[in-house]
Design an enzyme around this catalytic site. Structure first.
Site, short mmCIF file in Angstrom:
data_model
loop_
_atom_site.label_atom_id
_atom_site.label_comp_id
_atom_site.label_asym_id
_atom_site.label_seq_id
_atom_site.Cartn_x
_atom_site.Cartn_y
_atom_site.Cartn_z
N ARG A 1 -5.28 121.79 -51.45
CA ARG A 1 -4.12 121.33 -52.22
C ARG A 1 -3.62 119.97 -51.78
O ARG A 1 -3.76 119.59 -50.62
CB ARG A 1 -2.95 122.32 -52.02
CG ARG A 1 -3.17 123.68 -52.62
CD ARG A 1 -2.60 123.75 -54.01
NE ARG A 1 -2.83 125.06 -54.61
CZ ARG A 1 -2.32 125.41 -55.80
NH1 ARG A 1 -1.58 124.58 -56.49
NH2 ARG A 1 -2.59 126.59 -56.30
N ASP B 1 5.17 122.46 -62.33
CA ASP B 1 5.09 123.88 -61.96
C ASP B 1 6.34 124.73 -62.18
O ASP B 1 6.22 125.91 -62.44
CB ASP B 1 4.67 123.98 -60.49
CG ASP B 1 4.11 125.34 -60.11
OD1 ASP B 1 3.14 125.79 -60.74
OD2 ASP B 1 4.64 125.97 -59.18
N ARG C 1 -0.86 132.24 -50.66
CA ARG C 1 0.33 133.05 -50.49
C ARG C 1 -0.03 134.50 -50.18
O ARG C 1 -1.13 134.96 -50.47
CB ARG C 1 1.21 133.00 -51.74
CG ARG C 1 2.03 131.71 -51.82
CD ARG C 1 2.90 131.66 -53.06
NE ARG C 1 2.11 131.55 -54.26
CZ ARG C 1 1.86 132.55 -55.10
NH1 ARG C 1 2.39 133.75 -54.88
NH2 ARG C 1 1.13 132.37 -56.17
N LYS D 1 7.39 128.58 -53.29
CA LYS D 1 7.50 129.69 -54.23
C LYS D 1 8.63 130.66 -53.84
O LYS D 1 9.17 131.35 -54.69
CB LYS D 1 6.17 130.42 -54.36
CG LYS D 1 5.17 129.69 -55.28
CD LYS D 1 5.76 129.43 -56.65
CE LYS D 1 4.75 129.27 -57.78
NZ LYS D 1 4.01 128.01 -57.80
N SER E 1 -1.63 130.72 -61.67
CA SER E 1 -2.24 129.78 -60.75
C SER E 1 -3.66 129.41 -61.19
O SER E 1 -4.47 130.28 -61.48
CB SER E 1 -2.27 130.42 -59.37
OG SER E 1 -2.65 129.47 -58.44
N LYS F 1 -1.76 124.07 -65.38
CA LYS F 1 -0.41 123.51 -65.55
C LYS F 1 -0.34 122.09 -65.00
O LYS F 1 0.12 121.17 -65.68
CB LYS F 1 0.64 124.38 -64.82
CG LYS F 1 0.85 125.75 -65.43
CD LYS F 1 1.95 126.53 -64.74
CE LYS F 1 1.69 126.78 -63.27
NZ LYS F 1 0.47 127.57 -63.02
N THR F 2 -0.79 121.92 -63.76
CA THR F 2 -0.71 120.60 -63.13
C THR F 2 -1.67 119.63 -63.81
O THR F 2 -1.29 118.51 -64.18
CB THR F 2 -1.03 120.71 -61.63
OG1 THR F 2 -0.08 121.59 -61.03
CG2 THR F 2 -0.95 119.35 -60.94
N HIS G 1 7.77 129.43 -64.91
CA HIS G 1 6.60 128.97 -64.15
C HIS G 1 5.75 128.15 -65.12
O HIS G 1 4.81 128.65 -65.73
CB HIS G 1 5.81 130.17 -63.61
CG HIS G 1 4.71 129.79 -62.66
ND1 HIS G 1 3.58 130.55 -62.47
CD2 HIS G 1 4.58 128.73 -61.83
CE1 HIS G 1 2.80 129.98 -61.57
NE2 HIS G 1 3.38 128.86 -61.17
N1 LIG Z 1 -10.83 123.14 -69.29
C1 LIG Z 1 -10.03 123.03 -68.24
N2 LIG Z 1 -8.68 122.96 -68.40
C2 LIG Z 1 -7.86 122.88 -67.34
N3 LIG Z 1 -8.28 122.83 -66.07
C3 LIG Z 1 -9.60 122.88 -65.84
C4 LIG Z 1 -10.52 122.98 -66.90
N4 LIG Z 1 -11.75 123.01 -66.36
C5 LIG Z 1 -11.61 122.94 -65.04
N5 LIG Z 1 -10.33 122.84 -64.69
C6 LIG Z 1 -9.83 122.78 -63.29
O1 LIG Z 1 -8.98 123.91 -63.09
C7 LIG Z 1 -7.96 123.62 -62.17
C8 LIG Z 1 -6.60 123.86 -62.78
O2 LIG Z 1 -5.68 123.86 -61.71
P1 LIG Z 1 -4.16 123.41 -61.78
O3 LIG Z 1 -3.83 122.78 -60.48
O4 LIG Z 1 -3.89 122.61 -63.00
O5 LIG Z 1 -3.52 124.85 -61.86
P2 LIG Z 1 -2.01 125.26 -62.01
O6 LIG Z 1 -1.89 126.01 -63.30
O7 LIG Z 1 -1.16 124.07 -61.84
O8 LIG Z 1 -1.86 126.31 -60.81
P3 LIG Z 1 -0.77 126.50 -59.65
O9 LIG Z 1 0.39 127.21 -60.27
O10 LIG Z 1 -1.46 127.32 -58.64
O11 LIG Z 1 -0.42 125.16 -59.14
C9 LIG Z 1 -8.13 122.17 -61.77
O12 LIG Z 1 -8.85 122.14 -60.57
C10 LIG Z 1 -8.96 121.61 -62.95
O13 LIG Z 1 -9.73 120.50 -62.57
O1 LIG Z 2 2.36 128.73 -54.82
C1 LIG Z 2 1.21 128.38 -54.60
O2 LIG Z 2 0.59 128.59 -53.54
C2 LIG Z 2 0.49 127.63 -55.63
C3 LIG Z 2 1.06 127.83 -56.94
O3 LIG Z 2 1.65 126.94 -57.50
C4 LIG Z 2 0.94 129.16 -57.53
O4 LIG Z 2 0.29 130.02 -56.96
O5 LIG Z 2 1.48 129.35 -58.64
CA LIG Z 3 0.11 123.45 -60.09
MN LIG Z 4 2.44 127.49 -59.46
#
Ligand SMILES: Nc1ncnc2c1ncn2[C@@H]1O[C@H](COP(=O)(O)OP(=O)(O)OP(=O)(O)O)[C@@H](O)[C@H]1O
Ligand SMILES: O=C([O-])CC(=O)C(=O)O
Ligand SMILES: [Ca+2]
Ligand SMILES: [Mn+2]
Length: 666
Positions: free
Chosen positions: A450, A385, A184, A329, A366, A370-371, A348
């Site tokens: 992604r 998310d 973004r 977003k 990010s 979360k995911t 979020h």
């Molecule tokens: N201890 C840990 N706990 C959580 N995630 C971990 C850990 N170690 C490594 N990771 C990695 O960190 C990343 C966490 O990314 P995730 O997609 O869950 O982020 P998100 O909070 O959903 O972000 P976004 O809002 O950008 O989608 C994953 O690639 C996961 O494999």
């Molecule tokens: O929006 C995006 O590109 C990915 C995401 O979930 C974040 O940054 O929170």
């Molecule tokens: Ca996510």
């Molecule tokens: Mn997000």
């Protein structure tokens, strides 16, 4: 689809192939008398004849008309009986309005369907009362073809036919490139400041809302609409946001790429054919002209990228970036405005639910997990998310998930791995040119690779994606300093302090331009998306947590045993055991000790986690370095929080005092 077009030898794909019958040579060419049965040597030729006289007819047999699964409401009802023709006319009128230039004619001349498939199944908007005048432009003489809510299969074909960089991966997912932007661009986001938004929104220092005037918005809107109407075809997605039926929002996405259409098909809530028929006027429209830059001579433009939100017009314009996350977003930002106006908290966060109905929210910036952590084989996934917390409980805003896939492995994240199949959009991944096997370790295009898939691709998704009031509020921080404990139990005031702070060390890549982890504070764990002052959201969260008796937790999914560079990221398996202990309730009653400086309550023991890592001091060999780093981070927290000390959080000033005192003390 069917075995209705039988084998007559010329189109033989049936089971009796030459290979399987062991016959050598080409099948016998048969030009007539399909019904001849007796004494045939070649059994392949003896099938029932094809029910077509010409190739065109044969091809028209292949695709049968989609029919709604249940009768359309109103069609047979005594009231508001509306003919099929009338409904199509209304739909065309609505799309015509969406694509209209506001300076020239009333709307483009629309044709439904792919221009490449001339004649078949196309509907021209005959009803459209277009009166050419002497001032009519050439563009008004052209037809705009639109493809309305295509299916994933149709969108695959469109992408592969016309978008360079679109391929089918071996898993069946559609691999695409998002172009020059792979994250973004928060600095290019603009919000129209007018009477509607002047008082409601958060403006000025620290706010993500960089202002723009109505006129400039219209300049960019015109640029986007002209660009879209100049194309051979555009994609229209009519979909929903928010699984809470009382607060569902209708969104329309107009885009130039099949990739964008499939992304939003996956990420927003998909209407049933009946809901689509009765869609009506959208509550919000996105014009995604991402391939086309904005005009840098336009006022307020600081780059060729511009993402513009106009809340009064209920429109958003995207110029100069094809990164699909801008749409997702951007709409989230809109929900951060619309929902609080209805006393609903937008968050979020990820969200899941246990077998006994216990709901957990996972906040975090990010890349904090979360995911990853809301996708849990032992729990129902509500969403990964974006959520709403209302009087009715929690509801997912979206219809899909958007998972990071750098270093993705089948062993560590099996559910996400398996969700990458036909229908899933894979952005910016690298694959073998022959086998189309994806190498998730490869970050040649970007760190921020992604996968976007519909939520039902996760086997234990909870559909509809709603749940009761949350029991646990888990704040995730990926601490690159390596000084926050793997888990701490928070008081309400501490929960609010850390929610408002929104700390993490940004993991490389999601925001364009950031390549190395660095400490970041982002209010409400999503300052880029909130539209009002953070204290508005914080006050709502504290009120809801008190009312429903939720417990706050701070979980460090980042470094241990040293900062980024010397320490290591906490094992995902350990983080999962920690989260399990929160869900089960066992951690609530564990024994705790308090840390210095941050004043965090840390458990002494958790099943499946080595006890020594629970207090980070144990994992650092250089104890002085640990102390210094802890103080350094505490200082960053204090500095960041200074801007909030003048604000009252909620009606209760007692709470405000407590929150201010809940930060690091040294
Ligand atoms: N201890 C840990 N706990 C959580 N995630 C971990 C850990 N170690 C490594 N990771 C990695 O960190 C990343 C966490 O990314 P995730 O997609 O869950 O982020 P998100 O909070 O959903 O972000 P976004 O809002 O950008 O989608 C994953 O690639 C996961 O494999
Ligand atoms: O929006 C995006 O590109 C990915 C995401 O979930 C974040 O940054 O929170
Ligand atoms: Ca996510
Ligand atoms: Mn997000």
């Amino acid at each position: 689809m069917d075995n209705k077009a039988p084998d007559n030898g010329e189109f033989s794909f049936a089971s009796n192939t030459p290979r399987s019958t062991g016959r050598k040579g080409l099948p016998k060419i048969q030009t007539q008398d399909h019904n001849k049965k007796a004494n045939d040597v070649c059994h392949d030729d003896s099938g029932t004849p094809v029910k077509a006289k010409t190739i065109d007819e044969l091809h028209s047999l292949q695709r049968k008309k989609s029919a709604p699964t249940t009768p359309i409401k109103g069609a047979q009802g005594a009231f508001n009986a509306i003919s099929e023709e009338e409904r199509q006319k209304q739909q065309l009128q609505s799309i015509s309005t969406s694509l209209a230039s506001l300076m020239r004619e009333t709307g483009p001349k629309l044709v439904k369907g792919d221009p490449a498939r001339k004649g078949e199944g196309q509907q021209i908007a005959h009803h459209h009362h277009y009166t050419p005048t002497i001032s009519a432009s050439d563009s008004s003489l052209k037809f705009t073809h639109y493809l309305h809510n295509l299916s994933p299969a149709e969108l695959y074909e469109q992408a592969i036919k016309s978008e360079k960089g679109s391929f089918i991966a071996s898993s069946g997912a559609l691999a695409t490139l998002s172009g020059a932007k792979t994250g973004r661009s928060p600095r290019d986001k603009r919000v129209v400041r007018d009477e509607t938004t002047e008082d409601d929104l958060w403006w000025g220092k620290g706010s993500p809302n960089i202002e723009m005037d109505e006129h400039t918005f219209m300049v960019n809107r015109e640029r986007a609409v002209d660009y879209l109407n100049s194309l051979d075809k555009v994609f229209i997605n009519d979909q929903f946001l928010n699984w809470d039926p009382e607060h569902r929002i209708k969104v329309r996405i107009v885009s130039a790429r099949a990739y964008h259409s499939l992304f939003m098909h996956n990420m927003c809530i998909r209407p049933t054919p009946e809901e689509l028929e009765n869609f009506g006027t959208p509550d919000f429209t996105i014009y995604n002209a991402g391939q086309f830059p904005c005009n840098r001579y336009t006022h307020y433009m600081t780059s060729s990228t511009s993402i513009d939100i106009n809340l009064a017009r209920k429109e958003m314009v995207i110029l100069g970036t094809q990164y699909a996350g801008e749409m997702k977003k951007g709409l989230f930002g809109v929900m951060h405005y619309l929902m609080p106006k209805r006393q609903i908290l937008s968050l979020h966060s990820g969200c899941n639910m246990g077998k006994d109905g216990d709901v957990a929210l996972f906040f975090g910036l990010s890349g904090t997990g979360k995911t990853t952590l809301s996708t849990d084989h032992n729990r129902y996934l509500i969403g990964d998310d974006e959520h709403c917390w209302s009087e009715n409980g929690v509801s997912n805003i979206e219809g899909g998930c958007y998972a990071k896939c750098i270093d993705l492995s089948r062993e560590k994240e099996p559910d996400i791995w398996n969700a990458i199949k036909f229908g899933t959009v894979l952005e910016n991944v690298v694959f073998d040119e022959h086998t189309r096997e994806v190498d998730y370790m490869d970050s040649s295009v970007t760190e921020n690779t992604r996968a976007a898939y519909p939520i039902e691709y996760i086997p234990n998704a909870k559909i509809p994606c709603v749940g009761p009031h949350p029991k646990n509020i888990i704040l995730l921080a990926c601490d690159a300093f390596g000084v926050l404990p793997p888990v701490s139990k928070l008081s309400l005031a501490q929960t609010m302090y850390h929610f408002i702070s929104g700390y993490t060390a940004l993991v490389a890549g999601t925001e364009d331009g950031i390549k190395e982890p660095q400490a970041t504070f982002s209010a409400c764990f999503g300052a880029a998306f909130i539209m009002m002052h953070p204290t508005r959201y914080a006050a709502m969260l504290s009120e809801k947590m008190q009312k429903h008796g939720a417990t706050g937790w701070l979980v460090n999914t980042g470094w241990s045993g040293g900062s980024y560079g010397s320490g290591k990221r906490i094992k995902l398996a350990y983080t999962r055991r920690i989260i399990d202990a929160i869900h089960s309730g066992s951690l609530l009653n564990a024994s705790y000790k308090k840390t210095e400086v941050f004043g965090l309550e840390i458990p002494t023991e958790i099943e499946g986690v080595p006890s020594e890592i629970l207090d980070p001091v144990n994992t650092w060999t250089d104890k002085n370095a640990y102390k210094d780093t802890q103080l350094k981070l505490a200082g960053l927290f204090k500095n960041n929080f200074a801007v909030f000390t003048n604000y009252k959080i909620g009606k209760n000033s007692m709470l405000t005092e407590e929150i201010l005192a809940a930060g690091p003390n040294y």
